[in-house]
Design a protein around this motif. Structure first.
Motif, PDB file in Angstrom:
ATOM      1  N   THR A 127      -1.927   2.580  -6.896  1.00  0.00           N
ATOM      2  CA  THR A 127      -2.573   2.994  -5.001  1.00  0.00           C
ATOM      3  C   THR A 127      -3.028   4.235  -5.690  1.00  0.00           C
ATOM      4  O   THR A 127      -4.094   5.016  -4.239  1.00  0.00           O
ATOM      5  CB  THR A 127      -1.860   2.979  -4.466  1.00  0.00           C
ATOM      6  N   THR A 146       0.625  -1.228  -0.430  1.00  0.00           N
ATOM      7  CA  THR A 146      -0.106  -0.057   0.419  1.00  0.00           C
ATOM      8  C   THR A 146       0.748   1.435  -0.251  1.00  0.00           C
ATOM      9  O   THR A 146       0.188   2.632   0.310  1.00  0.00           O
ATOM     10  CB  THR A 146      -0.218   0.472   1.266  1.00  0.00           C
ATOM     11  N   THR A 149     -12.793  -2.430   1.365  1.00  0.00           N
ATOM     12  CA  THR A 149     -11.091  -2.740   0.847  1.00  0.00           C
ATOM     13  C   THR A 149     -10.443  -4.057   0.204  1.00  0.00           C
ATOM     14  O   THR A 149     -10.050  -4.375  -0.439  1.00  0.00           O
ATOM     15  CB  THR A 149     -10.151  -2.218   2.287  1.00  0.00           C
ATOM     16  N   TYR A 204      -3.257   3.853   0.916  1.00  0.00           N
ATOM     17  CA  TYR A 204      -3.568   4.587  -0.946  1.00  0.00           C
ATOM     18  C   TYR A 204      -3.409   6.295  -0.243  1.00  0.00           C
ATOM     19  O   TYR A 204      -4.156   6.502   0.424  1.00  0.00           O
ATOM     20  CB  TYR A 204      -4.923   4.099  -1.114  1.00  0.00           C
ATOM     21  N   GLN A 242      -8.580  -4.271  -2.901  1.00  0.00           N
ATOM     22  CA  GLN A 242      -7.760  -5.070  -2.928  1.00  0.00           C
ATOM     23  C   GLN A 242      -7.422  -6.104  -4.179  1.00  0.00           C
ATOM     24  O   GLN A 242      -6.895  -6.307  -4.922  1.00  0.00           O
ATOM     25  CB  GLN A 242      -7.139  -5.571  -1.482  1.00  0.00           C
ATOM     26  N   LYS A 294       2.548   4.513  -0.906  1.00  0.00           N
ATOM     27  CA  LYS A 294       1.767   5.340  -1.885  1.00  0.00           C
ATOM     28  C   LYS A 294       3.276   5.708  -3.333  1.00  0.00           C
ATOM     29  O   LYS A 294       2.654   6.591  -4.174  1.00  0.00           O
ATOM     30  CB  LYS A 294       1.974   7.118  -0.953  1.00  0.00           C
ATOM     31  N   LEU A 338      -9.726   4.722   3.079  1.00  0.00           N
ATOM     32  CA  LEU A 338      -8.441   3.951   2.528  1.00  0.00           C
ATOM     33  C   LEU A 338      -7.361   4.829   2.349  1.00  0.00           C
ATOM     34  O   LEU A 338      -6.162   4.004   1.980  1.00  0.00           O
ATOM     35  CB  LEU A 338      -9.056   4.946   0.823  1.00  0.00           C
ATOM     36  N   CYS A 339      -7.193   5.687   2.591  1.00  0.00           N
ATOM     37  CA  CYS A 339      -5.167   6.549   3.336  1.00  0.00           C
ATOM     38  C   CYS A 339      -4.878   5.871   4.179  1.00  0.00           C
ATOM     39  O   CYS A 339      -3.845   5.943   4.340  1.00  0.00           O
ATOM     40  CB  CYS A 339      -5.757   7.990   3.711  1.00  0.00           C
TER      41      CYS A 339
END
Length: 160
Positions: free
Chosen positions: A27, A20, A134, A51, A138, A22, A46-47
């Motif tokens: 992502t 995950t 989530t 992401y 994925q 950045k 999500l952050c």
């Protein structure tokens, strides 16, 4: 905790971190949701997974924002101001094959079928469970970007 358990835990944490990161090419997400509470909830969740997430700001010109942000996944509501999600899904499909997941309370079978026939990859009914969302994201990323994830997996083995 024995050495093996500690090592396994370290590897699992490394896998989550590397999957995950950045700087991973797969992502960047774009959320097209006019309910600010839901959009912010999605973004926050999500952050927390690492992401990079952007929310739509101009609902009259989603395609311009999409092109500018160049996301690798779109979360798209059905009922939006100006044009509905079906319209924006078709417009995105004209220029990209990025995965699109509809998220909508209008979850009758006809809307689901129409979403899929216009280019969506999945349809999740509101209210939804963030863990399920989530997991679906994925899974779509694994299928859509397998070479990038394989490369990341090799990097994890080398780092471990």
């Amino acid at each position: 905790m024995n050495f093996v358990a500690i090592f396994q835990r370290h590897v699992m944490i490394s896998i989550k971190y590397n999957f995950t990161r950045k700087d991973c090419p797969c992502t960047v997400f774009f959320i097209v949701e006019d309910d600010e509470i839901i959009a912010n909830l999605l973004k926050k969740n999500l952050c927390s997974w690492g992401y990079d997430v952007s929310c739509a700001e101009d609902f009259s010109n989603i395609i311009q924002e999409f092109a500018h942000k160049d996301p690798q996944l779109v979360l798209l509501d059905l009922k939006l101001p100006f044009y509905n999600g079906f319209h924006w899904c078709e417009e995105i499909r004209r220029i990209s094959q990025v995965p699109i997941i509809f998220i909508s309370s209008a979850s009758d079978n006809m809307n689901m079928v129409m979403a899929m026939s216009r280019g969506a990859d999945d349809f999740i009914a509101k209210p939804f469970d963030l863990d399920v969302l989530t997991a679906k994201i994925q899974a779509i990323l694994r299928r859509t970007y397998p070479s990038e994830l394989r490369e990341m997996s090799l990097n994890i083995r080398v780092l471990s």
